[in-house]
Design an enzyme around this catalytic site. Structure first.
Site, PDB file in Angstrom:
ATOM      1  N   ARG A   1       0.835  -1.193   0.000  1.00  0.00           N
ATOM      2  CA  ARG A   1       0.000   0.000   0.000  1.00  0.00           C
ATOM      3  C   ARG A   1       0.875   1.251   0.000  1.00  0.00           C
ATOM      4  O   ARG A   1       1.741   1.398   0.860  1.00  0.00           O
ATOM      5  CB  ARG A   1      -0.912  -0.010   1.232  1.00  0.00           C
ATOM      6  CG  ARG A   1      -2.035   1.000   1.148  1.00  0.00           C
ATOM      7  CD  ARG A   1      -3.097   0.720   2.164  1.00  0.00           C
ATOM      8  NE  ARG A   1      -3.927  -0.424   1.766  1.00  0.00           N
ATOM      9  CZ  ARG A   1      -4.827  -0.993   2.532  1.00  0.00           C
ATOM     10  NH1 ARG A   1      -5.039  -0.541   3.742  1.00  0.00           N
ATOM     11  NH2 ARG A   1      -5.536  -2.006   2.108  1.00  0.00           N
TER      12      ARG A   1
ATOM     13  N   THR B   1      -0.933   7.623  -0.777  1.00  0.00           N
ATOM     14  CA  THR B   1      -2.285   7.540  -1.362  1.00  0.00           C
ATOM     15  C   THR B   1      -3.098   6.387  -0.779  1.00  0.00           C
ATOM     16  O   THR B   1      -4.313   6.341  -0.951  1.00  0.00           O
ATOM     17  CB  THR B   1      -2.191   7.313  -2.882  1.00  0.00           C
ATOM     18  OG1 THR B   1      -1.573   6.035  -3.117  1.00  0.00           O
ATOM     19  CG2 THR B   1      -1.343   8.383  -3.556  1.00  0.00           C
TER      20      THR B   1
ATOM     21  N   ASP C   1      -3.714  -9.513  12.312  1.00  0.00           N
ATOM     22  CA  ASP C   1      -2.963  -9.479  11.053  1.00  0.00           C
ATOM     23  C   ASP C   1      -2.655 -10.908  10.625  1.00  0.00           C
ATOM     24  O   ASP C   1      -1.864 -11.609  11.269  1.00  0.00           O
ATOM     25  CB  ASP C   1      -1.671  -8.676  11.229  1.00  0.00           C
ATOM     26  CG  ASP C   1      -0.926  -8.506   9.908  1.00  0.00           C
ATOM     27  OD1 ASP C   1      -0.431  -9.521   9.373  1.00  0.00           O
ATOM     28  OD2 ASP C   1      -0.839  -7.369   9.426  1.00  0.00           O
TER      29      ASP C   1
ATOM     30  N   ASP D   1       1.157 -11.803   9.967  1.00  0.00           N
ATOM     31  CA  ASP D   1       1.944 -11.897  11.199  1.00  0.00           C
ATOM     32  C   ASP D   1       1.618 -13.175  11.954  1.00  0.00           C
ATOM     33  O   ASP D   1       2.519 -13.847  12.490  1.00  0.00           O
ATOM     34  CB  ASP D   1       1.693 -10.685  12.095  1.00  0.00           C
ATOM     35  CG  ASP D   1       2.372  -9.423  11.566  1.00  0.00           C
ATOM     36  OD1 ASP D   1       3.260  -9.558  10.705  1.00  0.00           O
ATOM     37  OD2 ASP D   1       2.009  -8.320  12.012  1.00  0.00           O
TER      38      ASP D   1
END
Length: 209
Positions: free
Chosen positions: A104, A108, A200, A203
């Site tokens: 990402r 933006t 997550d 993770d």
């Protein structure tokens, strides 16, 4: 939630509860994610067409059904999708596998492709895109775009847990893509995590922070 197929088989729901639990460590988490992906793959492949062939049993000749010339590719979104892809490949070992890596953009927040390697004959293959979490839907939608740009005609998206926002985003951007999930959760929090979710996925799969 008619816009996604919810695969709520008791075995899947049971395993998903253990996956969600914060006490579940990486080894068990990985094994369960792979198992749930294999179980979900039964439903994702339910509409595959069959053709009749003749076989010989130990007793007699017989007509039997086999899957009709389907070519499949399983495409995980890196890195969390990898373990799910292994689960699907257990059920469809003849499938090919592609990989899509996204990150990402910190400015933006748009997904940027950093890796995309797909089978050369993707126009002829039914593609199953896998990622444990469908949160904002941005990564899945971008991955589907990358696949379509390379000529993919048939895509199904398979996720463990989705937020309503993610389903709505993929439905809007790609109404032709069927979505299969094991659970639809309440919503996203301000950081884009699914509530209650499972944290997550990358993770927890790989023991990183």
């Amino acid at each position: 939630m008619g816009s996604a197929h919810i695969i709520d088989h008791p075995l899947i729901q049971h395993k998903l509860s253990i996956i969600r639990d914060t006490a579940t460590g990486p080894k068990e988490f990985r094994e369960l994610v792979e198992e749930v992906a294999t179980l979900m793959a039964y439903e994702v492949t339910r509409d595959f067409p069959l053709e009749e062939v003749e076989i010989e049993t130990p007793i007699a000749k017989a007509k039997a059904k086999v899957i009709s010339g389907k070519k499949i590719a399983v495409v995980p979104i890196l890195r969390a999708g990898l373990v799910m892809a292994d689960g699907v490949m257990k059920l469809i070992p003849a499938a090919k596998m592609g990989h899509i890596g996204l990150y990402r953009d910190p400015e933006t927040l748009e997904p940027i492709e950093y890796y995309c390697k797909l089978p050369t004959d993707i126009q002829e293959r039914d593609m199953i895109l896998v990622d444990p979490m469908l949160a904002t839907g941005g990564s899945a939608s971008a991955a589907i775009n990358f696949m379509k740009e390379r000529g993919t005609k048939s895509i199904k998206l398979m996720c463990l847990i989705a937020a309503p926002e993610g389903i709505a985003r993929v439905r809007k951007d790609h109404p032709d893509v069927e979505i299969f999930v094991a659970a639809v959760d309440e919503r996203l929090d301000s950081n884009g995590y699914i509530i209650p979710g499972l944290g997550d996925a990358g993770d927890r799969l790989f023991g990183t922070k």
